[in-house]
Design a protein around this motif. Structure first.
Motif, short mmCIF file in Angstrom:
data_model
loop_
_atom_site.label_atom_id
_atom_site.label_comp_id
_atom_site.label_asym_id
_atom_site.label_seq_id
_atom_site.Cartn_x
_atom_site.Cartn_y
_atom_site.Cartn_z
N VAL A 1 43.29 20.46 120.32
CA VAL A 1 44.28 21.37 120.51
C VAL A 1 45.08 20.89 119.36
O VAL A 1 45.87 19.53 119.85
CB VAL A 1 44.58 21.23 121.65
CG1 VAL A 1 45.84 22.59 122.07
CG2 VAL A 1 43.68 21.94 122.54
N GLU A 2 45.38 22.01 118.82
CA GLU A 2 46.77 21.39 117.51
C GLU A 2 48.42 22.05 118.17
O GLU A 2 48.14 23.87 118.03
CB GLU A 2 46.45 22.30 116.36
CG GLU A 2 45.28 21.52 115.41
CD GLU A 2 44.77 21.58 113.88
OE1 GLU A 2 45.53 22.25 113.91
OE2 GLU A 2 43.88 21.69 113.76
N VAL A 3 48.91 21.41 118.14
CA VAL A 3 50.52 22.03 118.30
C VAL A 3 51.45 21.72 117.39
O VAL A 3 51.23 20.26 116.96
CB VAL A 3 50.74 20.42 119.64
CG1 VAL A 3 52.37 21.48 120.40
CG2 VAL A 3 49.89 21.35 120.95
N PRO A 4 52.12 22.99 116.61
CA PRO A 4 52.44 22.14 115.93
C PRO A 4 54.24 21.80 115.99
O PRO A 4 54.07 20.66 114.60
CB PRO A 4 53.52 24.03 115.20
CG PRO A 4 52.34 24.97 116.33
CD PRO A 4 51.60 23.95 117.26
N SER A 5 54.00 21.47 117.23
CA SER A 5 55.37 20.67 117.37
C SER A 5 55.17 19.85 118.13
O SER A 5 55.93 19.17 119.40
CB SER A 5 56.71 21.26 117.79
OG SER A 5 56.29 22.19 119.28
N GLY A 6 54.49 19.41 117.93
CA GLY A 6 54.02 18.24 118.85
C GLY A 6 52.45 16.69 119.08
O GLY A 6 51.79 17.33 117.24
#
Ligand SMILES: [Zn+2]
Length: 65
Positions: free
Chosen positions: A36-41
């Motif tokens: 899961v790609e999280v832009p701000s994490g």
């Protein structure tokens, strides 16, 4: 004659016993199914054990096309 009873710590990156996100517990032969790609994490990884993969026809992330 002394036997070595040292515990070998296995790195978390290796496949083996680990956390299964599907049955929410410790499972064997845990593989990453989804990243899961999280832009701000740092993002997250969803891993499943061998049993859950078989039951739900999950394909390990590394084996996906
Ligand atoms: Zn599982």
């Amino acid at each position: 004659m002394a036997e070595t009873t040292q515990t070998v710590t296995t790195p978390a990156s290796l496949t083996g016993v680990g956390w299964c996100h599907w049955h929410k517990g410790i499972g064997e032969d845990v593989r990453v199914i989804q990243v899961v790609e999280v832009p701000s994490g740092p993002g997250g990884r969803h891993s499943a054990c061998a049993r859950c993969r078989e039951r739900r026809n999950l394909i390990p992330f590394a084996d996906q096309p």
